[in-house]
Design an enzyme around this catalytic site. Structure first.
Site, PDB file in Angstrom:
ATOM      1  N   LYS A   1       0.977  -1.129   0.195  1.00 32.20           N
ATOM      2  CA  LYS A   1      -0.073  -0.129  -0.123  1.00 32.20           C
ATOM      3  C   LYS A   1       0.917   1.341  -0.133  1.00 32.20           C
ATOM      4  CE  LYS A   1      -1.887  -1.728   3.805  1.00 32.20           C
ATOM      5  NZ  LYS A   1      -2.591  -2.159   4.978  1.00 32.20           N
ATOM      6  N   CYS A   2       1.696   1.267  -0.743  1.00 31.01           N
ATOM      7  CA  CYS A   2       2.944   2.350  -0.974  1.00 31.01           C
ATOM      8  C   CYS A   2       2.800   3.012  -2.284  1.00 31.01           C
ATOM      9  CB  CYS A   2       3.968   1.597  -0.573  1.00 31.01           C
ATOM     10  SG  CYS A   2       5.793   2.936  -0.939  1.00 31.01           S
ATOM     11  N   GLY A   3       3.214   4.210  -2.355  1.00 31.81           N
ATOM     12  CA  GLY A   3       3.439   4.826  -3.641  1.00 31.81           C
ATOM     13  C   GLY A   3       4.391   4.411  -4.616  1.00 31.81           C
TER      14      GLY A   3
END
Length: 192
Positions: free
Chosen positions: A70-72
């Site tokens: 759930k990271c850029g």
């Protein structure tokens, strides 16, 4: 009889002292000549339930990456999978899912595996969720981030998707921060 007992005791003392001297010399030799730890010494639990044994990767480049779902930077999974497919004859990628940064990884290994397969078709090896920094750091990352262990460099894990490239002989070549994508020339120059 007392004479024999005295000689036996004396012999035990001599053997014990000799053993101590030899052990002390052996320790001194090992301290001065000890072999550094190698990436090939590590084994870690696989997200698939088995074991990832780094000694099986001898002769290939190894790209170790701390990942998060759930990271850029999560879309880098796509580039990592393509890199893995394009260079599978000479490269293995090992992803280390981690929740060390802003709660960006699932807590359940099944959710991590499902997410990676469903969204990015990940086929390269993934470990179970680990810590890549702090007091519970997984031993592989402890090795990779300390020059005293890896013999090459000190590195700070600044965020998700940091990458470490190891050559086919097990030597650490480089550390790349999150912004260096899997398809960047900084990585590809080693593989071409």
């Amino acid at each position: 009889m007392k004479h024999l007992l005295f000689l036996g005791t004396l012999a035990l003392i001599f053997v014990g002292a000799s053993s101590f001297i030899l052990n002390k010399e052996t320790l001194k030799m090992n301290k001065n000549n000890h072999a550094k730890t190698s990436i090939y010494n590590f084994k870690i639990a696989s997200i698939d339930g088995g074991i990832i044994d780094f000694s099986k990767f001898k002769g290939k480049y190894i790209l170790v990456v701390n990942t998060a779902s759930k990271c850029g930077f999560t879309p880098q999974y796509k580039g990592l999978e393509q890199l893995y497919k394009d260079y599978q004859n000479k490269l293995v990628i090992v992803g280390f899912p981690s929740d060390n940064f802003a709660d960006q990884e699932f807590h359940d290994n099944k959710d991590i595996k499902s997410f990676c397969e469903k969204n990015y078709g990940v086929t390269f090896p993934l470990t179970t969720r680990v810590d890549v920094k702090g007091k519970n750091i997984t031993p592989v990352f402890d090795y990779l981030t300390h020059k005293s262990e890896n013999g090459t460099l000190d590195a700070k894990i600044s965020w998700n998707f940091n990458k470490f490239l190891i050559d086919p002989n097990g030597n650490l070549l480089e550390h790349f921060d999150s912004k260096v994508t899997p398809e960047s020339q900084e990585i590809l120059k080693y593989l071409k």
